[in-house]
Design a protein around this motif. Structure first.
Motif, PDB file in Angstrom:
ATOM      1  N   ALA A  54       0.830  -1.204   0.000  1.00  0.00           N
ATOM      2  CA  ALA A  54       0.000   0.000   0.000  1.00  0.00           C
ATOM      3  C   ALA A  54       0.864   1.254   0.000  1.00  0.00           C
ATOM      4  CB  ALA A  54      -0.931  -0.010   1.209  1.00  0.00           C
ATOM      5  N   ALA A  55       1.912   1.252   0.840  1.00  0.00           N
ATOM      6  CA  ALA A  55       2.814   2.407   0.893  1.00  0.00           C
ATOM      7  C   ALA A  55       3.592   2.551  -0.409  1.00  0.00           C
ATOM      8  CB  ALA A  55       3.772   2.263   2.078  1.00  0.00           C
ATOM      9  N   VAL A  56       4.044   1.432  -0.946  1.00  0.00           N
ATOM     10  CA  VAL A  56       4.777   1.448  -2.217  1.00  0.00           C
ATOM     11  C   VAL A  56       3.914   2.031  -3.328  1.00  0.00           C
ATOM     12  CG1 VAL A  56       5.702  -0.039  -4.035  1.00  0.00           C
ATOM     13  CG2 VAL A  56       6.407  -0.381  -1.656  1.00  0.00           C
ATOM     14  N   ASN A  57       2.678   1.581  -3.421  1.00  0.00           N
ATOM     15  CA  ASN A  57       1.783   2.072  -4.472  1.00  0.00           C
ATOM     16  C   ASN A  57       1.491   3.560  -4.313  1.00  0.00           C
ATOM     17  OD1 ASN A  57       1.612  -0.420  -5.730  1.00  0.00           O
ATOM     18  ND2 ASN A  57      -0.224  -1.041  -4.617  1.00  0.00           N
ATOM     19  N   ALA A  58       1.338   4.007  -3.072  1.00  0.00           N
ATOM     20  CA  ALA A  58       1.080   5.430  -2.827  1.00  0.00           C
ATOM     21  C   ALA A  58       2.275   6.280  -3.249  1.00  0.00           C
ATOM     22  CB  ALA A  58       0.750   5.662  -1.361  1.00  0.00           C
ATOM     23  N   LEU A  59       3.483   5.809  -2.938  1.00  0.00           N
ATOM     24  CA  LEU A  59       4.689   6.533  -3.332  1.00  0.00           C
ATOM     25  C   LEU A  59       4.847   6.536  -4.850  1.00  0.00           C
ATOM     26  CD1 LEU A  59       7.214   5.291  -0.611  1.00  0.00           C
ATOM     27  CD2 LEU A  59       6.363   7.624  -0.894  1.00  0.00           C
ATOM     28  N   ALA A  60       4.571   5.403  -5.466  1.00  0.00           N
ATOM     29  CA  ALA A  60       4.697   5.312  -6.922  1.00  0.00           C
ATOM     30  C   ALA A  60       3.713   6.258  -7.604  1.00  0.00           C
ATOM     31  CB  ALA A  60       4.451   3.876  -7.375  1.00  0.00           C
ATOM     32  N   ASP A  61       2.504   6.355  -7.058  1.00  0.00           N
ATOM     33  CA  ASP A  61       1.509   7.257  -7.628  1.00  0.00           C
ATOM     34  C   ASP A  61       1.941   8.714  -7.481  1.00  0.00           C
ATOM     35  OD1 ASP A  61      -0.087   5.135  -8.340  1.00  0.00           O
ATOM     36  OD2 ASP A  61      -1.422   5.306  -6.605  1.00  0.00           O
ATOM     37  N   TYR A  62       2.532   9.043  -6.347  1.00  0.00           N
ATOM     38  CA  TYR A  62       2.903  10.437  -6.092  1.00  0.00           C
ATOM     39  C   TYR A  62       4.183  10.841  -6.811  1.00  0.00           C
ATOM     40  CZ  TYR A  62       3.743  14.828  -3.684  1.00  0.00           C
ATOM     41  OH  TYR A  62       3.958  16.166  -3.419  1.00  0.00           O
ATOM     42  N   ALA A  63       5.069   9.900  -7.035  1.00  0.00           N
ATOM     43  CA  ALA A  63       6.381  10.217  -7.603  1.00  0.00           C
ATOM     44  C   ALA A  63       6.275  10.949  -8.935  1.00  0.00           C
ATOM     45  CB  ALA A  63       7.206   8.946  -7.767  1.00  0.00           C
ATOM     46  N   GLY A  64       5.205  10.698  -9.662  1.00  0.00           N
ATOM     47  CA  GLY A  64       5.033  11.370 -10.944  1.00  0.00           C
ATOM     48  C   GLY A  64       4.888  12.875 -10.821  1.00  0.00           C
ATOM     49  N   GLU A  65       4.535  13.356  -9.633  1.00  0.00           N
ATOM     50  CA  GLU A  65       4.383  14.792  -9.408  1.00  0.00           C
ATOM     51  C   GLU A  65       5.701  15.461  -9.031  1.00  0.00           C
ATOM     52  OE1 GLU A  65       1.141  15.806  -6.829  1.00  0.00           O
ATOM     53  OE2 GLU A  65       0.010  13.983  -7.343  1.00  0.00           O
ATOM     54  N   LEU A  66       6.743  14.670  -8.804  1.00  0.00           N
ATOM     55  CA  LEU A  66       8.034  15.213  -8.373  1.00  0.00           C
ATOM     56  C   LEU A  66       8.917  15.539  -9.565  1.00  0.00           C
ATOM     57  CD1 LEU A  66       8.706  12.730  -5.423  1.00  0.00           C
ATOM     58  CD2 LEU A  66       8.032  15.139  -5.218  1.00  0.00           C
ATOM     59  N   GLU A  67       9.741  16.567  -9.394  1.00  0.00           N
ATOM     60  CA  GLU A  67      10.673  16.940 -10.451  1.00  0.00           C
ATOM     61  C   GLU A  67      11.812  15.929 -10.566  1.00  0.00           C
ATOM     62  OE1 GLU A  67      12.184  20.793  -9.496  1.00  0.00           O
ATOM     63  OE2 GLU A  67      10.228  21.533  -8.835  1.00  0.00           O
ATOM     64  N   LEU A  68      12.226  15.382  -9.424  1.00  0.00           N
ATOM     65  CA  LEU A  68      13.378  14.493  -9.369  1.00  0.00           C
ATOM     66  C   LEU A  68      12.941  13.088  -8.967  1.00  0.00           C
ATOM     67  CD1 LEU A  68      15.699  16.937  -7.402  1.00  0.00           C
ATOM     68  CD2 LEU A  68      15.785  16.466  -9.853  1.00  0.00           C
ATOM     69  N   PRO A  69      13.704  12.059  -9.375  1.00  0.00           N
ATOM     70  CA  PRO A  69      13.376  10.688  -8.949  1.00  0.00           C
ATOM     71  C   PRO A  69      13.434  10.573  -7.422  1.00  0.00           C
ATOM     72  CG  PRO A  69      14.942  10.664 -10.765  1.00  0.00           C
ATOM     73  CD  PRO A  69      14.844  12.089 -10.325  1.00  0.00           C
TER      74      PRO A  69
END
Length: 377
Positions: free
Chosen positions: A111-126
């Motif tokens: 659940a935490a992994v999926n939430a981070l993966a979903d949010y990462a697209g909004e970040l400028e950097l990996p």
């Protein structure tokens, strides 16, 4: 102001010589095994203290995003936030990332992994992410042999704008290991289980850049930390009564103390009343199940010399009650009205959290510096 007598009590003191020796002791362990030491700065949360044991040129561990932001602003670039990240904190990541290129968060569920993966697209950097592994059934983490560990690692490795750095663990159960043999066994278990987790991931085609483990008792257990490439620990910098009760250090190694003043007595009860209550000492009773219960702290004279048998037996918000284990009458020469005493903390992290600064004590027993602290989350 350089004299203890000039301080408003209660005040938090840090013995510089003891602090430096403690830091050197842990660094020597890492150096002898050619391991990277990633100190946990959560005990003192101080940039000035970190200059001695966690310089900006190396990696650190933090327990709050407030610490991460402060240390990133000071030039630290490799920061591991070693607490599970909740979605309400995602908005703070970008600002820290811009300053610290290797800022890393952890996850321990799909659940935490999926939430981070979903949010990462909004970040400028990996976003760099590690998975937490449970090696001792103590707190958080994925089981090292579980399919979920591989599923989570695979999901992170495949997610756009995420960099999977590896796995980490903390053998918190070591705080219940009261013999050197049990600490060594826990240290070996910690390393073996996280190494097995890394091997399982590699077999699934997922290499780990970092295999990170450690706690102060297991790091100082006198074992070979085989199977990891990074050692983490934190409270070793100051030590405390819990660590002394486990035999990890001596009480004379404890670098942190609370300066307090005698403000009264209960003569018929042989009590000394001081102005350090639980707001100054914390309510941690981490030695309650150890061979010697230190109550809310051990009592020293104003120079830091342990007063045998005297301890803080009870606390109210602003009052501490000092008693002797054998109910001795407090000598006026030591416990007279207005006299200064020092209290050694049960859990240094909890006691230090009560303060915004530390008064650093030098060779002459006077205040040589004042170091600030990061508070909040």
């Amino acid at each position: 102001m350089n004299s203890l007598a000039q301080l408003i009590t209660p005040a938090c003191l840090l013995d510089l010589n003891k602090f430096r020796r403690n830091c050197q002791r842990m660094q020597a362990v890492a150096d002898s095994e050619q391991l990277t030491l990633r100190p946990h700065v959560k005990t003192l949360k101080s940039l000035q203290a970190a200059e001695y044991y966690a310089p900006a040129s190396g990696p650190i561990t933090v327990s709050t995003l407030a610490e991460a932001a402060t240390f990133a602003s000071a030039g630290y670039t490799d920061i591991l936030y070693a607490v599970g990240l909740s979605p309400n904190k995602f908005g703070q990541l970008a600002a820290i990332q811009r300053l610290a290129r290797d800022f890393t968060v952890i996850a321990d569920s799909l659940a935490a992994v999926n939430a981070l993966a979903d949010y990462a697209g909004e970040l400028e950097l990996p976003l760099s992410v590690m998975l937490e592994v449970d090696v001792d059934d103590h707190r958080a983490g994925l089981l090292p042999q579980s399919d979920e560990l591989i599923i989570c690692a695979r999901a992170l490795s495949a997610a756009p704008n995420i960099h999977f750095r590896g796995i980490m663990t903390h053998a918190g159960a070591s705080y219940d290991c009261d013999t050197k043999a049990s600490q060594q066994a826990m240290g070996q278990q910690e390393c073996e289980r996280i190494a097995n987790a890394a091997a399982n991931l590699l077999a699934a085609g997922i290499p780990c850049e970092l295999v990170s483990a450690g706690s102060t008792p297991t790091a100082l257990a006198g074992i070979k930390h085989t199977g990891i490439n990074e050692l983490r620990a934190g409270v070793y910098a100051t030590f405390d009564c819990v660590m002394a009760g486990l035999g990890v250090c001596e009480t004379d190694d404890i670098a942190l103390s609370v300066l307090t003043s005698v403000i009264g007595h209960q003569v018929d009860k042989n009590w000394v009343i001081v102005d350090a209550g639980w707001m100054a000492l914390s309510r941690d009773q981490g030695t309650a199940l150890q061979q010697q219960d230190c109550g809310y702290g051990l009592v020293c004279d104003e120079h830091g010399k342990l007063l045998d048998g005297w301890y803080v037996s009870a606390t109210n918000q602003e009052h501490g009650i000092i008693s002797h284990r054998d109910n001795l009458t407090p000598p006026e020469s030591v416990f007279g009205y207005g006299r200064l005493l020092r209290i050694l903390p049960i859990h240094a992290c909890a006691t230090a959290a009560q303060y915004s600064k530390y008064h650093v004590i030098g060779d002459d027993g006077n205040i040589s510096a004042i170091w600030s602290r990061v508070n909040g989350w």
